[in-house]
Motif scaffolding. Structure first.
Motif, PDB file in Angstrom:
ATOM      1  N   GLU A 180       6.014   2.728   1.247  1.00  0.00           N
ATOM      2  CA  GLU A 180       5.233   3.708   2.003  1.00  0.00           C
ATOM      3  C   GLU A 180       6.154   4.690   2.709  1.00  0.00           C
ATOM      4  O   GLU A 180       5.910   5.901   2.701  1.00  0.00           O
ATOM      5  CB  GLU A 180       4.328   2.998   3.003  1.00  0.00           C
ATOM      6  CG  GLU A 180       3.158   2.264   2.355  1.00  0.00           C
ATOM      7  CD  GLU A 180       2.178   1.739   3.376  1.00  0.00           C
ATOM      8  OE1 GLU A 180       2.389   1.992   4.586  1.00  0.00           O
ATOM      9  OE2 GLU A 180       1.200   1.070   2.975  1.00  0.00           O
ATOM     10  N   GLU A 181       7.208   4.181   3.336  1.00  0.00           N
ATOM     11  CA  GLU A 181       8.162   5.069   4.002  1.00  0.00           C
ATOM     12  C   GLU A 181       8.853   5.966   2.981  1.00  0.00           C
ATOM     13  O   GLU A 181       9.062   7.168   3.218  1.00  0.00           O
ATOM     14  CB  GLU A 181       9.202   4.254   4.767  1.00  0.00           C
ATOM     15  CG  GLU A 181      10.228   5.121   5.492  1.00  0.00           C
ATOM     16  CD  GLU A 181      11.306   4.319   6.180  1.00  0.00           C
ATOM     17  OE1 GLU A 181      12.205   4.944   6.771  1.00  0.00           O
ATOM     18  OE2 GLU A 181      11.264   3.065   6.130  1.00  0.00           O
ATOM     19  N   GLU A 209       6.577   8.771   1.924  1.00  0.00           N
ATOM     20  CA  GLU A 209       6.485   9.775   2.986  1.00  0.00           C
ATOM     21  C   GLU A 209       7.710  10.685   2.976  1.00  0.00           C
ATOM     22  O   GLU A 209       7.599  11.904   3.130  1.00  0.00           O
ATOM     23  CB  GLU A 209       6.340   9.088   4.342  1.00  0.00           C
ATOM     24  CG  GLU A 209       4.993   8.401   4.543  1.00  0.00           C
ATOM     25  CD  GLU A 209       4.929   7.675   5.877  1.00  0.00           C
ATOM     26  OE1 GLU A 209       5.922   7.735   6.632  1.00  0.00           O
ATOM     27  OE2 GLU A 209       3.893   7.042   6.149  1.00  0.00           O
ATOM     28  N   GLN A 210       8.893  10.085   2.791  1.00  0.00           N
ATOM     29  CA  GLN A 210      10.118  10.878   2.746  1.00  0.00           C
ATOM     30  C   GLN A 210      10.104  11.864   1.585  1.00  0.00           C
ATOM     31  O   GLN A 210      10.625  12.983   1.695  1.00  0.00           O
ATOM     32  CB  GLN A 210      11.332   9.951   2.618  1.00  0.00           C
ATOM     33  CG  GLN A 210      11.623   9.108   3.840  1.00  0.00           C
ATOM     34  CD  GLN A 210      12.813   8.192   3.634  1.00  0.00           C
ATOM     35  OE1 GLN A 210      13.476   8.219   2.594  1.00  0.00           O
ATOM     36  NE2 GLN A 210      13.096   7.353   4.623  1.00  0.00           N
ATOM     37  N   SER A 233       2.051  10.724  -2.289  1.00  0.00           N
ATOM     38  CA  SER A 233       1.321   9.506  -1.949  1.00  0.00           C
ATOM     39  C   SER A 233       2.018   8.293  -2.559  1.00  0.00           C
ATOM     40  O   SER A 233       2.730   8.400  -3.566  1.00  0.00           O
ATOM     41  CB  SER A 233      -0.118   9.576  -2.459  1.00  0.00           C
ATOM     42  OG  SER A 233      -0.150   9.517  -3.878  1.00  0.00           O
ATOM     43  N   LYS A 234       1.777   7.139  -1.957  1.00  0.00           N
ATOM     44  CA  LYS A 234       2.379   5.910  -2.465  1.00  0.00           C
ATOM     45  C   LYS A 234       1.924   5.628  -3.890  1.00  0.00           C
ATOM     46  O   LYS A 234       2.733   5.262  -4.758  1.00  0.00           O
ATOM     47  CB  LYS A 234       2.010   4.739  -1.549  1.00  0.00           C
ATOM     48  CG  LYS A 234       2.540   3.394  -2.020  1.00  0.00           C
ATOM     49  CD  LYS A 234       2.118   2.279  -1.084  1.00  0.00           C
ATOM     50  CE  LYS A 234       2.566   0.916  -1.610  1.00  0.00           C
ATOM     51  NZ  LYS A 234       2.151  -0.190  -0.694  1.00  0.00           N
TER      52      LYS A 234
END
Length: 273
Positions: free
Chosen positions: A172-173, A176-177, A181-182
């Motif tokens: 998830e992180e 975001e980076q 989307s995941k």
């Protein structure tokens, strides 16, 4: 018979690797295919800069003595070639070479055909014909773009994981980076590499842990923390799942061994920043 095909090119060995890993036997030139999952290839001279990582669909031309370490749920197919043609080909490959299998589309099929012929008990001349077909299929490997076929998003994800595997909280992180989307990242990553970014992250952490365990006397709790695992218990479970050995058993078996690992170099630089 006009000439002996096996003197021109013949298989020295054909091997499937799914777990545990191993060292490639003697041969003029070795061909390695990651048919699924991933693996790392470490040169026999211990040069950390010479370590290659293959994702699903990648092939590599390497020398004898190369250590092959598969990731979880991986299937690696290897063949060693001998004979005059293989020796001349090896002379043109001064260092290990990784390439996208799609750039040499016949190579994977030729390697699979060689493995099937050996399984079927083909005679020496038949095996030599299959071996030469494989050699011909990889003849233009040095002209293939190294990153062809891998989307920019996946290349960025791989780089982010390898550069910050110890501090990355999870997929998830990472998504975001990367600004996606995941679910999109997982789909793209799996399509390009045959594995998920979470599985790749764990595999990279395991590789770094192997180097730490071999070269340092840190506690398992510290090793787990340095490599990004949430605790020693989870680290031990993940390590055994990937390697078939506990971290303590790995350390006992490999203590003091020269384990080439650019990942370890990154860890040690981070410790003293």
């Amino acid at each position: 018979m006009l000439f002996c095909a096996s003197a021109l090119c013949a298989p020295c060995f054909v091997r499937e690797i799914t777990e545990g890993g191993g060292v490639l036997p003697d041969a003029a030139l070795c061909v390695v295919l990651a048919s699924s999952g991933r693996c790392t290839l470490a040169p026999p001279d211990g040069d950390g800069d010479g370590v290659l990582t293959l994702a699903a669909g990648d092939l590599a031309l390497v020398g004898a003595g190369t250590a092959v370490t598969p990731g979880a749920d991986s299937h690696i197919l290897c063949a060693g070639l001998g004979g005059e043609a293989a020796q001349k080909a090896a002379a043109g490959v001064p260092r290990a070479l990784r390439f996208d299998g799609r750039a040499c589309p016949g190579a994977a099929a030729a390697l699979a055909a060689l493995a099937a012929a050996e399984d079927a008990g083909a005679d020496e001349e038949q095996l030599a014909v299959c071996a030469f077909a494989l050699l011909a299929a990889v003849a233009r490997a040095d002209e293939a773009p190294r990153e062809s076929g891998m989307p920019a998003l996946v290349r960025r994800a791989v780089a982010a994981i390898e550069q910050n595997f110890a501090g990355l909280y999870g997929v998830e992180e990472l998504s975001e980076q990367l600004g996606v989307s995941k679910s999109h990242l997982v789909r793209a990553f799996r399509a390009a590499t045959g594995t998920t970014p979470g599985q790749y992250l764990t595999a990279v952490r395991i590789e770094a842990a192997k180097a730490l365990l071999s070269l340092r006397d840190d506690s398992l709790e510290l090793v787990a923390s340095m490599c990004g695992f949430s605790g020693a218990n989870y680290f031990c479970k993940a390590f055994k799942k990937h390697t078939g050995m506990t971290p303590a058993a790995w350390r006992a078996a490999h203590a003091g061994a020269a384990v080439p690992s650019p990942l370890l170099q990154r860890l040690e630089r981070n410790m003293y920043v």
